[in-house]
Design an enzyme around this catalytic site. Sequence first.
Site, short mmCIF file in Angstrom:
data_model
loop_
_atom_site.label_atom_id
_atom_site.label_comp_id
_atom_site.label_asym_id
_atom_site.label_seq_id
_atom_site.Cartn_x
_atom_site.Cartn_y
_atom_site.Cartn_z
N ASP A 52 26.50 -9.91 -26.79
CA ASP A 52 25.86 -11.19 -26.46
C ASP A 52 26.79 -12.14 -25.73
O ASP A 52 26.96 -13.31 -26.11
CB ASP A 52 25.35 -11.87 -27.74
CG ASP A 52 24.44 -10.98 -28.56
OD1 ASP A 52 23.64 -10.25 -27.96
OD2 ASP A 52 24.53 -11.01 -29.81
N GLU A 224 14.31 -13.46 -25.08
CA GLU A 224 15.37 -14.19 -25.78
C GLU A 224 16.55 -14.43 -24.86
O GLU A 224 16.54 -14.06 -23.69
CB GLU A 224 15.81 -13.40 -27.03
CG GLU A 224 16.30 -12.01 -26.72
CD GLU A 224 16.48 -11.15 -27.97
OE1 GLU A 224 16.19 -11.63 -29.07
OE2 GLU A 224 16.90 -9.99 -27.83
#
Length: 551
Positions: A52, A224
């Site tokens: 991420d 997302e």
Amino acid sequence: MLVALAFAGSQAQAATPVAFDDFVYRGDDAAFATPLAKGQYRNPVLSGFYPDPAVTRVGDRYYLVNSTFAYFPGIPVFESEDLVHWRLLGHAIDRPGQLDFSGLGTSRGVFAPSIAHHGDTFYIFNTAVDNGGNFYVTAKDPAGPWSDPVWLKEVDGIDPSLFIDDDGKAYLLNNGPPEGTPRYAGHRAIWLQAFDLATGQPTGPRKVLLDGGVEPAKNPIWIEGPHIYRRDGWYYLSCAEGGTGPEHSQVVLRARSPWGPFEPYAHNPILTQRDLPADRPHPIANAGHADLVEGRDGRWWAVFLASRIYGEGHYQTGRETFLLPVEWRDGWPVILDAGQAIPQVANGPSWQRGDATQATRSGNFTWRDDFGAKTLDPEWISLRAAPAWADLRSQPGVLLISPRADGLEGHGLPAFLGRRQQHQRFEAQVRVQPPGEQGVTAGLALYQDEAHWYVLGVQRTARGLEVFVQKQTPEGRQVVAHRSIPAGAALHLRIQADAGLGDFAFDTGAGWQPLREREDIHVLSTDLAGGFVGVTVGPYARAEAAPFQED
């Protein structure tokens, strides 16, 4: 004869600290053996469990953050001059009291941070899953100290990020439930709300920018990781889509206002590996969750996560940080064309540093800790809290670990220091002084999560010293090998792994002796274990409720 360990531990007595020294990690992947020419770099730029990624530019320097979930310290902060060579400055969550990870599973805690800079302040926005919700921390210096969390009132969902427009207006994006009742599992939305930099809180109405994904009729899942960028009068909304596994991708839309309406790119996704043949050499999968940044020469770049896999989608090295250039086509950013594999060697930024090495962030290398410092090397991480049980001061050059009753199988605070597994083929070894009392395990742990791990350890029993290999899976715990060793011997322990096979060995002074060879360690693969982390390896000590017992 089958041998088992009796665990439970709440009644175990305080034990004498165990002495460790000379830890060595060595990685040797065939995919990393390709020499680098001048101006080239190697992917991933951060190998091992660094998922991420999010990046921001301040002047001619770049700052990058990653998820760490329930590990401590949390959220590493890296600095680079060229997007290739990254230096660890510190961690945004690095002291007790900022966040409480007590009782959390390994893959809970801090998800998907984002980083921004405005004026003289750095911002990291994040979600503390199961322990607080959405928050941000600030710092004047990216090396810290970072503030205590500022909680975002009435902002649900995950993956918050801050966009600051050229006029100084700020906006908060995040993933949240859609308006009304979700139509299907994985139906999410991207929301926008104004953010008041003066009060440090979102303000005004919230609006859905993207419902479901770029093709709502196909019921896309898990939109997302949203980011907004401004370029040439357009606002670009880029998000991950498809979940974090093989269907992961990156999509982009654009509008003339940050409030939309946003038009999707006709050739989405702009990054994925889901359309490639499974039998390709050195496969990379799970690509997505990208963040874009403009380089000092005007060219744009993307950092994103992906996984180097083997076999049928297995990977112990977790989701790693990759780098690729962005090509602008007719006003749209494209990271990689459909059907194109992520290169493991690529041409770097025009201003890349002259040396080709990426030190211990990528490529093959040897990393050693002789424990000669007074504080732990920042490469070490522990589960859920600072390692108060680790002592480097009492015996200089020796790591003393006070065994705890908490084990790796629970949600407690085990006495385990891990460093990331960064290679499919690696070895880790350490010298350990065998425990002087019964009921204490000391050794090396190879840890994926509380339900998937191995320990190569030593324990003193009524029969003498025993070295053993213990395996934990959801089906239970098992000692798969053990052997008696002479008392008083210096003991080295070594774990070697090559993809899904592991060798466990020990040395009492007469050379390495195999204890368990070609053990199937596929259970440590993230795709089988579930969750979002990669494997860590390092010293471990536990005060058992009882010593070895024969079944």
